[in-house]
Design a protein around this motif. Structure first.
Motif, PDB file in Angstrom:
ATOM      1  N   LEU A 158       0.820  -1.212   0.000  1.00 35.42           N
ATOM      2  CA  LEU A 158       0.000   0.000   0.000  1.00 35.42           C
ATOM      3  C   LEU A 158       0.854   1.261   0.000  1.00 35.42           C
ATOM      4  CD1 LEU A 158      -2.785  -1.136   2.488  1.00 35.42           C
ATOM      5  CD2 LEU A 158      -3.069  -0.679   0.050  1.00 35.42           C
ATOM      6  N   ILE A 159       1.927   1.258   0.771  1.00 33.33           N
ATOM      7  CA  ILE A 159       2.795   2.442   0.841  1.00 33.33           C
ATOM      8  C   ILE A 159       3.447   2.702  -0.516  1.00 33.33           C
ATOM      9  CG2 ILE A 159       4.923   3.371   1.832  1.00 33.33           C
ATOM     10  CD1 ILE A 159       4.167   1.886   4.437  1.00 33.33           C
ATOM     11  N   VAL A 160       4.058   1.668  -1.093  1.00 34.61           N
ATOM     12  CA  VAL A 160       4.728   1.829  -2.391  1.00 34.61           C
ATOM     13  C   VAL A 160       3.694   2.145  -3.473  1.00 34.61           C
ATOM     14  CG1 VAL A 160       6.097   0.660  -4.162  1.00 34.61           C
ATOM     15  CG2 VAL A 160       6.659   0.347  -1.734  1.00 34.61           C
ATOM     16  N   GLY A 161       2.538   1.508  -3.389  1.00 35.92           N
ATOM     17  CA  GLY A 161       1.501   1.740  -4.389  1.00 35.92           C
ATOM     18  C   GLY A 161       0.990   3.161  -4.388  1.00 35.92           C
ATOM     19  N   ARG A 162       0.908   3.758  -3.211  1.00 36.11           N
ATOM     20  CA  ARG A 162       0.397   5.137  -3.155  1.00 36.11           C
ATOM     21  C   ARG A 162       1.482   6.168  -3.434  1.00 36.11           C
ATOM     22  NH1 ARG A 162      -3.626   8.426  -1.702  1.00 36.11           N
ATOM     23  NH2 ARG A 162      -3.044  10.435  -0.839  1.00 36.11           N
ATOM     24  N   LEU A 163       2.637   6.009  -2.788  1.00 36.99           N
ATOM     25  CA  LEU A 163       3.645   7.064  -2.856  1.00 36.99           C
ATOM     26  C   LEU A 163       4.502   7.000  -4.119  1.00 36.99           C
ATOM     27  CD1 LEU A 163       4.854   7.145   0.860  1.00 36.99           C
ATOM     28  CD2 LEU A 163       3.063   8.498  -0.242  1.00 36.99           C
ATOM     29  N   LEU A 164       4.735   5.805  -4.641  1.00 35.97           N
ATOM     30  CA  LEU A 164       5.609   5.688  -5.814  1.00 35.97           C
ATOM     31  C   LEU A 164       4.801   5.520  -7.104  1.00 35.97           C
ATOM     32  CD1 LEU A 164       8.409   5.450  -7.075  1.00 35.97           C
ATOM     33  CD2 LEU A 164       8.359   2.996  -6.568  1.00 35.97           C
ATOM     34  N   HIS A 165       3.880   4.578  -7.113  1.00 33.60           N
ATOM     35  CA  HIS A 165       3.170   4.264  -8.355  1.00 33.60           C
ATOM     36  C   HIS A 165       1.846   4.999  -8.491  1.00 33.60           C
ATOM     37  CE1 HIS A 165       6.192   1.269  -8.985  1.00 33.60           C
ATOM     38  NE2 HIS A 165       5.825   0.539  -7.945  1.00 33.60           N
ATOM     39  N   GLN A 166       1.376   5.622  -7.413  1.00 32.89           N
ATOM     40  CA  GLN A 166       0.107   6.355  -7.435  1.00 32.89           C
ATOM     41  C   GLN A 166      -1.066   5.464  -7.873  1.00 32.89           C
ATOM     42  OE1 GLN A 166      -0.053   9.749  -6.408  1.00 32.89           O
ATOM     43  NE2 GLN A 166       2.021   9.230  -5.762  1.00 32.89           N
ATOM     44  N   THR A 167      -0.996   4.189  -7.487  1.00 33.53           N
ATOM     45  CA  THR A 167      -2.070   3.257  -7.852  1.00 33.53           C
ATOM     46  C   THR A 167      -3.051   3.029  -6.710  1.00 33.53           C
ATOM     47  OG1 THR A 167      -0.657   1.399  -7.196  1.00 33.53           O
ATOM     48  CG2 THR A 167      -0.643   2.037  -9.525  1.00 33.53           C
ATOM     49  N   VAL A 168      -2.756   3.567  -5.523  1.00 36.12           N
ATOM     50  CA  VAL A 168      -3.614   3.395  -4.350  1.00 36.12           C
ATOM     51  C   VAL A 168      -4.222   4.736  -3.980  1.00 36.12           C
ATOM     52  CG1 VAL A 168      -3.668   2.801  -1.894  1.00 36.12           C
ATOM     53  CG2 VAL A 168      -2.295   1.429  -3.484  1.00 36.12           C
ATOM     54  N   SER A 169      -5.540   4.784  -3.889  1.00 35.58           N
ATOM     55  CA  SER A 169      -6.201   6.052  -3.577  1.00 35.58           C
ATOM     56  C   SER A 169      -6.441   6.237  -2.083  1.00 35.58           C
ATOM     57  CB  SER A 169      -7.546   6.131  -4.308  1.00 35.58           C
ATOM     58  OG  SER A 169      -8.390   5.058  -3.922  1.00 35.58           O
ATOM     59  N   HIS A 170      -6.336   5.156  -1.309  1.00 39.25           N
ATOM     60  CA  HIS A 170      -6.628   5.252   0.119  1.00 39.25           C
ATOM     61  C   HIS A 170      -5.650   6.183   0.831  1.00 39.25           C
ATOM     62  CE1 HIS A 170      -9.018   1.816  -0.841  1.00 39.25           C
ATOM     63  NE2 HIS A 170      -7.986   1.022  -0.994  1.00 39.25           N
ATOM     64  N   LYS A 171      -6.183   6.952   1.758  1.00 31.43           N
ATOM     65  CA  LYS A 171      -5.342   7.804   2.588  1.00 31.43           C
ATOM     66  C   LYS A 171      -5.364   7.355   4.046  1.00 31.43           C
ATOM     67  CE  LYS A 171      -4.051  12.574   3.451  1.00 31.43           C
ATOM     68  NZ  LYS A 171      -4.200  13.963   3.002  1.00 31.43           N
ATOM     69  N   LEU A 172      -6.437   6.701   4.452  1.00 37.19           N
ATOM     70  CA  LEU A 172      -6.574   6.182   5.809  1.00 37.19           C
ATOM     71  C   LEU A 172      -6.683   4.667   5.729  1.00 37.19           C
ATOM     72  CD1 LEU A 172      -9.314   8.655   7.124  1.00 37.19           C
ATOM     73  CD2 LEU A 172      -6.840   8.923   7.259  1.00 37.19           C
ATOM     74  N   LEU A 173      -5.890   3.977   6.546  1.00 38.68           N
ATOM     75  CA  LEU A 173      -5.920   2.522   6.539  1.00 38.68           C
ATOM     76  C   LEU A 173      -6.182   2.033   7.952  1.00 38.68           C
ATOM     77  CD1 LEU A 173      -3.253   3.475   4.512  1.00 38.68           C
ATOM     78  CD2 LEU A 173      -4.053   1.285   3.626  1.00 38.68           C
ATOM     79  N   LEU A 174      -7.294   1.339   8.149  1.00 34.64           N
ATOM     80  CA  LEU A 174      -7.747   0.946   9.475  1.00 34.64           C
ATOM     81  C   LEU A 174      -7.720  -0.567   9.622  1.00 34.64           C
ATOM     82  CD1 LEU A 174      -9.168   1.565  12.209  1.00 34.64           C
ATOM     83  CD2 LEU A 174     -11.343   1.425  10.971  1.00 34.64           C
ATOM     84  N   TYR A 175      -7.026  -1.046  10.666  1.00 34.71           N
ATOM     85  CA  TYR A 175      -6.965  -2.469  10.964  1.00 34.71           C
ATOM     86  C   TYR A 175      -7.572  -2.678  12.340  1.00 34.71           C
ATOM     87  CZ  TYR A 175      -3.799  -2.666   7.015  1.00 34.71           C
ATOM     88  OH  TYR A 175      -3.268  -2.573   5.757  1.00 34.71           O
ATOM     89  N   SER A 176      -8.716  -3.348  12.378  1.00 34.58           N
ATOM     90  CA  SER A 176      -9.448  -3.559  13.624  1.00 34.58           C
ATOM     91  C   SER A 176      -9.212  -4.989  14.076  1.00 34.58           C
ATOM     92  CB  SER A 176     -10.944  -3.296  13.404  1.00 34.58           C
ATOM     93  OG  SER A 176     -11.643  -3.403  14.610  1.00 34.58           O
ATOM     94  N   ALA A 177      -8.393  -5.159  15.131  1.00 33.34           N
ATOM     95  CA  ALA A 177      -7.940  -6.495  15.484  1.00 33.34           C
ATOM     96  C   ALA A 177      -7.950  -6.700  16.998  1.00 33.34           C
ATOM     97  CB  ALA A 177      -6.553  -6.718  14.903  1.00 33.34           C
TER      98      ALA A 177
END
Length: 321
Positions: A186-205
């Motif tokens: 997700l990090i590489v996809g958003r910051l380098l490739h711009q393929t991820v639109s999410h800005k908030l990522l929530l993991y409920s565990a």
């Protein structure tokens, strides 16, 4: 760009009527509501993952021996060390009589069955303390435990969590491997490739997931420095990725970003970042890659303990572990 790792979503039920199925249902309902939030462009801003109790869930339950048998074998090997046996024998001899006396006199209010000192184990003591903390979190009307006993219970839980449950590097890596793989993508996809639109990522565990995360982020000395590093119910780890305001003259795109970790709003000094509060993104990505286990499902069922437990190298300070 923000990651949030929430334990129990702050809504674990009162122990006398746990209703965990309802907890997971409410997590899913709440997460679905959050996930509807979008950027002004209409693209979804939130990526949500919610825990479940599936036996094949390596994302949130790889620390369970029924999901990853190799984790159970490794923990058993830790418990077979003289270090564990000696500590367990000494602590249970000290704490069992007063704990049994309190619990048996108040078992109905505390929601525990009648217990006998000879039947106590460190794992059971930890579970009793877990239940006490859950009920305290919900402000249930339960009898207070003596302060000295509470302090000793906390020390025992710390020992069990960070010297047994996560007492081997393989267990730590197995616990976070799938999570770290997704974070990296997700990090590489958003910051380098711009393929991820999410800005908030929530993991409920679970609080267990946070314990595994903290056991990798912080040294054992740092973990021992504060009672808060045994995650209270409703705890959260957040990770913020910031872009540097000043121009960075470099060919490496990662140099333009840095990371901050917070635990319950407390800024963490991460060991992989030389105990600094701001961590270069490159170090984070290397950390995420290094702690992934390829073919985790296959490895979990290989029945080969590939890492020697290092718990026997630990020593307890005079005031206890």
């Amino acid at each position: 760009f923000f990651f949030f790792f929430q334990a129990e979503d702050g809504i674990r039920d009162f122990c006398l009527s746990r209703g965990l199925g309802d907890v997971y249902k409410r997590q899913e309902e709440g997460s679905a509501e959050i996930a509807r939030y979008s950027f002004p462009t209409g693209m979804p801003a939130v990526h949500v993952r919610v825990t479940n109790e599936k036996h094949s869930d390596y994302f949130f339950h790889a620390h369970k021996s029924y999901v990853c048998p190799l984790v159970g074998e490794t923990q058993k090997k830790i418990k077979d060390t003289d270090f564990f046996r000696n500590y367990s024998r000494a602590v249970l001899t000290e704490i069992s009589p007063p704990l049994a006396e309190v619990l048996n006199s108040e078992r109905n209010a505390l929601g525990v069955e009648d217990i006998h000192p000879a039947g106590l184990t460190l794992r059971r003591v930890k579970r009793i303390y877990d239940g006490y903390k859950v009920n305290s979190f919900h402000k249930a009307r339960i009898p207070p435990l003596p302060r000295k006993l509470l302090k000793r219970l906390h020390e025992i839980q710390f020992f069990y969590v960070y010297h047994v449950k996560y007492g081997d590097h393989f267990i730590k890596r197995a616990t976070v491997s799938e999570l770290f793989r997704e974070m990296h993508e997700l990090i590489v996809g958003r910051l380098l490739h711009q393929t991820v639109s999410h800005k908030l990522l929530l993991y409920s565990a679970h609080d267990s997931n946070l314990e595994g995360f903290l056991s990798l982020l912080l040294s054992i000395e740092e973990l021992r420095s504060s009672p808060d590093f045994l995650p209270p119910f409703g705890s959260m780890i957040s990770m913020e990725i910031h872009k540097r305001e000043e121009a960075v003259q470099t060919d490496d795109w990662m140099d333009a970003y840095y990371v901050k970790f917070l635990f319950n709003k407390r800024l963490l000094r991460i060991k992989m970042c030389d105990e600094k509060e701001e961590c270069p993104l490159g170090k984070l990505l290397h950390f995420l890659e290094k702690n992934q286990l390829p073919n985790l499902a296959e490895l979990c069922h290989s029945h080969k303990v590939s890492h020697n437990p290092h718990v026997k190298k630990f020593s307890c300070p005079a005031e206890g572990c």
